[in-house]
Design a protein around this motif. Structure first.
Motif, PDB file in Angstrom:
ATOM      1  N   GLN A  24      -5.536 -29.327  -9.185  1.00 49.43           N
ATOM      2  CA  GLN A  24      -6.059 -28.054  -8.722  1.00 49.43           C
ATOM      3  C   GLN A  24      -5.403 -27.724  -7.388  1.00 49.43           C
ATOM      4  N   CYS A  25      -4.628 -26.634  -7.355  1.00 48.31           N
ATOM      5  CA  CYS A  25      -3.871 -26.273  -6.160  1.00 48.31           C
ATOM      6  C   CYS A  25      -4.715 -25.342  -5.286  1.00 48.31           C
ATOM      7  N   ILE A  26      -5.002 -25.752  -4.056  1.00 46.60           N
ATOM      8  CA  ILE A  26      -5.847 -24.961  -3.178  1.00 46.60           C
ATOM      9  C   ILE A  26      -5.201 -24.831  -1.800  1.00 46.60           C
ATOM     10  N   MET A  27      -5.532 -23.754  -1.089  1.00 42.51           N
ATOM     11  CA  MET A  27      -5.051 -23.552   0.265  1.00 42.51           C
ATOM     12  C   MET A  27      -6.043 -22.672   1.014  1.00 42.51           C
ATOM     13  N   ALA A  28      -5.853 -22.544   2.321  1.00 46.79           N
ATOM     14  CA  ALA A  28      -6.754 -21.739   3.145  1.00 46.79           C
ATOM     15  C   ALA A  28      -5.965 -20.664   3.872  1.00 46.79           C
ATOM     16  N   ILE A  29      -6.625 -19.528   4.098  1.00 50.22           N
ATOM     17  CA  ILE A  29      -6.014 -18.418   4.805  1.00 50.22           C
ATOM     18  C   ILE A  29      -7.095 -17.735   5.633  1.00 50.22           C
ATOM     19  N   GLU A  30      -6.740 -17.293   6.834  1.00 46.61           N
ATOM     20  CA  GLU A  30      -7.678 -16.558   7.678  1.00 46.61           C
ATOM     21  C   GLU A  30      -7.334 -15.082   7.627  1.00 46.61           C
ATOM     22  N   ALA A  31      -8.309 -14.262   7.234  1.00 43.68           N
ATOM     23  CA  ALA A  31      -8.071 -12.824   7.131  1.00 43.68           C
ATOM     24  C   ALA A  31      -9.398 -12.086   7.037  1.00 43.68           C
ATOM     25  N   PRO A  32      -9.506 -10.897   7.659  1.00 44.16           N
ATOM     26  CA  PRO A  32     -10.709 -10.077   7.511  1.00 44.16           C
ATOM     27  C   PRO A  32     -10.794  -9.478   6.107  1.00 44.16           C
ATOM     28  N   LEU A  33     -12.024  -9.204   5.681  1.00 45.05           N
ATOM     29  CA  LEU A  33     -12.272  -8.529   4.411  1.00 45.05           C
ATOM     30  C   LEU A  33     -12.203  -7.023   4.637  1.00 45.05           C
TER      31      LEU A  33
END
Length: 361
Positions: A214-223
């Motif tokens: 399962q390939c996962i990553m994180a990103i910071e961004a407003p909705l």
């Protein structure tokens, strides 16, 4: 005649093995050099095989094994990582992969995985955006017939540890940061198709076990907006937060089956949706999907039954939960609130929300 080996001979053989044979075996299997000195290095300075280093990094992406972790005495579903992408800057030379070492015999099914402590630390660090100090990791070529830094990766050794680093730790400050305190080289980079492809290529494997990760990553961004599936409606354009009943219909799916006389109501659920994140940080070419659980998370995890307005309700304007949820969603979309998203990658274009964390209130 006695064939019993004397105690002195056994002791001498054990001493020889510990002093000479075992270190040489570990060096051959884990890429360790018994003569080199391990020191802290930047990723860009790791450019050949068999360099043992301490690295201070952020976790950009993980591949998590889906199969059970099996030992002779037990089996469990503890999350284990098969591969992670690490970074200590924003350039291409500031990223490198770390993979499980077969010689450590950490196996989920038939898939080599990183040890439990390292896996847990890397997953948590990625989800929370924390710094991690990895000690005694060895550089290895991921392609034995090729040469060059682009084919290098890291593998843990028997002495490798993974530790969260706080700003008080002397390793926390990098040379660049000591000159510019307002710049964080670990900050989340914009997620574009090019970057998604780059991260994906760092964890490409030729082995069939790749399909079981399962390939996962994180990103910071407003909705910026929510588009619910099935009715193609925009939260912002429809301003659904203004009326509780409209917001309930927007967020909650209440299916029914017509029987000719009365309709049979099925179990309601949160709808699935497509999220629009800040285009400056997540390209519009990247599709971020949120299933019903993810949409419920954005609605402060309010139970479904508290988000429904019955048809016979005359005045819904004072509904307690929907009013608060509406204000929260409106604020998230209009006030540039920083959110850390943990995403699962289906392919280069399509991602699914696993978790979301508010970084500021």
């Amino acid at each position: 005649m006695s064939f019993e080996t004397s105690k002195d001979v056994v002791t001498e053989l054990a001493r020889y093995y510990c002093k000479y044979a075992r270190p040489r075996h570990l060096s051959n299997t884990l890429g360790l050099s018994t003569t080199q000195t391990c020191q802290r290095r930047r990723i860009r300075d790791i450019n050949t095989d068999n360099i043992v280093s301490h690295v201070l990094v952020k976790v950009l992406r993980c591949e998590r094994a889906k199969s059970l972790f099996i030992t002779p005495s037990k089996s469990s579903t503890e999350p284990r990582i098969t591969h992670a992408t690490l970074g200590d800057g924003q350039g291409n030379d500031d990223m490198i992969g770390i993979a499980a070492s077969v010689s450590l015999e950490r196996v989920a099914g038939s898939t080599p995985v990183l040890p439990k402590g390292i896996s847990t630390t890397l997953l948590q660090a990625m989800a929370e955006g924390k710094y991690v100090l990895l000690t005694n990791v060895s550089s290895q070529s991921v392609n034995p017939v090729a040469a060059g830094k682009e084919y290098l990766g890291l593998v843990p050794t028997v002495e490798t540890t993974a530790t969260f680093i706080t700003p008080e730790h002397p390793y926390y400050v990098l040379p660049e940061m000591s000159q510019r305190r307002d710049i964080d080289p670990y900050a989340s980079q914009p997620l574009t198709l090019e970057r998604a492809s780059q991260l994906l290529s760092l964890t490409q494997h030729d082995s069939p076990e790749k399909r079981d990760a399962q390939c996962i990553m994180a990103i910071e961004a407003p909705l910026k907006d929510i588009f619910v599936d099935g009715i193609s409606a925009s939260l912002v354009e429809g301003a659904y937060w203004e009326k509780p009943r409209a917001l309930s219909n927007f967020l909650i799916n209440r299916p029914s089956i017509s029987t000719g006389l009365d309709a049979i109501k099925l179990r309601p659920s949160y709808r699935s949706a497509t999220l629009l994140l800040d285009p400056k940080l997540v390209s519009r070419e990247i599709v971020v999907n949120a299933d019903s659980n993810a949409l419920k998370l954005l609605c402060m995890d309010v139970p479904i039954e508290d988000m429904i307005i019955e048809d016979n309700c005359i005045d819904a304007s004072t509904h307690p939960y929907l009013l608060h949820v509406g204000r929260v969603l409106k604020s998230l979309c209009e006030e540039e609130v920083r959110i850390r998203w943990v995403l699962e990658q289906e392919d280069e274009c399509h991602w699914f929300v696993i978790n979301a964390t508010l970084l500021e209130i």
